[in-house]
Design a protein around this motif. Structure first.
Motif, PDB file in Angstrom:
ATOM      1  N   LYS A 163       0.710  -1.012  -0.099  1.00 49.84           N
ATOM      2  CA  LYS A 163      -0.015  -0.053  -0.069  1.00 49.84           C
ATOM      3  C   LYS A 163       0.987   1.384   0.035  1.00 49.84           C
ATOM      4  O   LYS A 163       0.587   2.257  -0.686  1.00 49.84           O
ATOM      5  N   LYS A 164       1.960   1.179   0.589  1.00 52.32           N
ATOM      6  CA  LYS A 164       2.844   2.393   0.810  1.00 52.32           C
ATOM      7  C   LYS A 164       3.518   2.609  -0.414  1.00 52.32           C
ATOM      8  O   LYS A 164       3.486   3.869  -0.870  1.00 52.32           O
ATOM      9  N   MET A 165       4.062   1.653  -1.335  1.00 52.08           N
ATOM     10  CA  MET A 165       4.540   1.724  -2.438  1.00 52.08           C
ATOM     11  C   MET A 165       3.715   2.169  -3.473  1.00 52.08           C
ATOM     12  O   MET A 165       3.764   3.165  -4.493  1.00 52.08           O
ATOM     13  N   LEU A 166       2.367   1.506  -3.600  1.00 46.69           N
ATOM     14  CA  LEU A 166       1.223   2.124  -4.241  1.00 46.69           C
ATOM     15  C   LEU A 166       0.865   3.721  -4.090  1.00 46.69           C
ATOM     16  O   LEU A 166       0.772   4.611  -4.962  1.00 46.69           O
ATOM     17  N   ASP A 167       0.880   4.197  -2.957  1.00 47.32           N
ATOM     18  CA  ASP A 167       0.550   5.344  -2.594  1.00 47.32           C
ATOM     19  C   ASP A 167       1.454   6.359  -2.922  1.00 47.32           C
ATOM     20  O   ASP A 167       1.334   7.408  -3.466  1.00 47.32           O
ATOM     21  N   MET A 168       2.776   6.153  -2.626  1.00 45.69           N
ATOM     22  CA  MET A 168       3.714   6.756  -3.167  1.00 45.69           C
ATOM     23  C   MET A 168       3.914   7.077  -4.791  1.00 45.69           C
ATOM     24  O   MET A 168       3.936   8.132  -5.364  1.00 45.69           O
ATOM     25  N   ILE A 169       3.603   5.928  -5.574  1.00 46.73           N
ATOM     26  CA  ILE A 169       3.582   5.977  -7.003  1.00 46.73           C
ATOM     27  C   ILE A 169       2.485   7.028  -7.334  1.00 46.73           C
ATOM     28  O   ILE A 169       2.557   7.867  -8.256  1.00 46.73           O
ATOM     29  N   VAL A 170       1.271   6.826  -6.872  1.00 46.16           N
ATOM     30  CA  VAL A 170       0.167   7.549  -7.436  1.00 46.16           C
ATOM     31  C   VAL A 170       0.354   9.045  -6.972  1.00 46.16           C
ATOM     32  O   VAL A 170       0.055  10.003  -7.697  1.00 46.16           O
ATOM     33  N   LEU A 171       0.677   9.174  -5.736  1.00 48.43           N
ATOM     34  CA  LEU A 171       0.939  10.643  -5.054  1.00 48.43           C
ATOM     35  C   LEU A 171       2.285  11.352  -6.154  1.00 48.43           C
ATOM     36  O   LEU A 171       1.986  12.397  -6.402  1.00 48.43           O
ATOM     37  N   ASN A 172       3.327  10.676  -6.462  1.00 48.75           N
ATOM     38  CA  ASN A 172       4.100  11.190  -7.217  1.00 48.75           C
ATOM     39  C   ASN A 172       3.657  11.525  -8.565  1.00 48.75           C
ATOM     40  O   ASN A 172       3.802  12.547  -9.391  1.00 48.75           O
ATOM     41  N   GLN A 173       3.149  10.593  -9.183  1.00 54.75           N
ATOM     42  CA  GLN A 173       2.345  10.931 -10.479  1.00 54.75           C
ATOM     43  C   GLN A 173       1.265  11.973 -10.478  1.00 54.75           C
ATOM     44  O   GLN A 173       1.173  12.983 -11.461  1.00 54.75           O
ATOM     45  N   MET A 174       0.567  11.899  -9.486  1.00 56.17           N
ATOM     46  CA  MET A 174      -0.542  13.093  -9.374  1.00 56.17           C
ATOM     47  C   MET A 174       0.292  14.473  -9.094  1.00 56.17           C
ATOM     48  O   MET A 174      -0.223  15.605  -9.993  1.00 56.17           O
TER      49      MET A 174
END
Length: 177
Positions: free
Chosen positions: A8-19
């Motif tokens: 979940k942390k990895m996914l959150d980081m990817i999503v937030l960076n791309q956003m």
């Protein structure tokens, strides 16, 4: 299939960076579109699509004239019925193909006109509010179409109206070294 594998942390980081990148790109592209260089470049690009559509329309008009000529030649007994039927069948097929090309070209022009202006839906989405200090689920739902998880450390985020972004981005990249 990899959704369970990614943390979940990895996914959150990817999503937030791309956003965050999308919000930054929106600011950059919005400024560029309003600049004289951006306006000139986008008008040139739209002109190319308009010229393509005009050429297809002219071809279609020539085909319509050929159809009229065929009919008149057949009515004046300058063409046999068999030859008229054969030519008319070929002409109908070509007109049908050209009409489809014209429809696609008109759609491409409309999409390009929308993508290369500040009314671009992707641009509106990412410039309507500044990137917040705290991202809430509501913002994610308003901006993201889907997320494809590729592996334990890789996910591809698909934003809403991404096709409009890609058109605008490609024109921007071509115009700026």
């Amino acid at each position: 299939p990899h959704y369970a594998a990614i943390g979940k942390k990895m996914l959150d980081m990817i999503v937030l960076n791309q956003m965050q990148a999308q919000f930054q790109l929106a600011g950059l592209l919005s400024s560029w579109l309003r600049s004289s260089e951006g306006l000139q470049r986008t008008q040139r690009q739209i002109g190319i699509y308009q010229d393509d559509l005009n050429q297809i329309k002219e071809h279609y008009d020539r085909l319509k004239q050929k159809r009229t000529d065929l009919f008149e030649n057949q009515a004046d007994y300058l063409l046999s019925q068999d030859r008229y039927s054969e030519e008319m069948s070929r002409l109908r097929d070509e007109m049908h193909t050209t009409a489809e090309q014209m429809e696609k070209a008109a759609q491409a022009l409309t999409t390009t006109q929308t993508a290369l202006t500040v009314s671009n839906p992707w641009l509106k989405l990412f410039t309507s509010t500044p990137y917040p200090n705290e991202v809430k689920a509501e913002l994610v739902q308003q901006t993201i179409d889907r997320i494809d998880v590729r592996s334990e450390e890789e996910a591809e985020v698909h934003f809403l109206h991404q096709d409009y972004f890609l058109l605008l981005w490609n024109v921007y990249k071509e115009a700026t070294p």
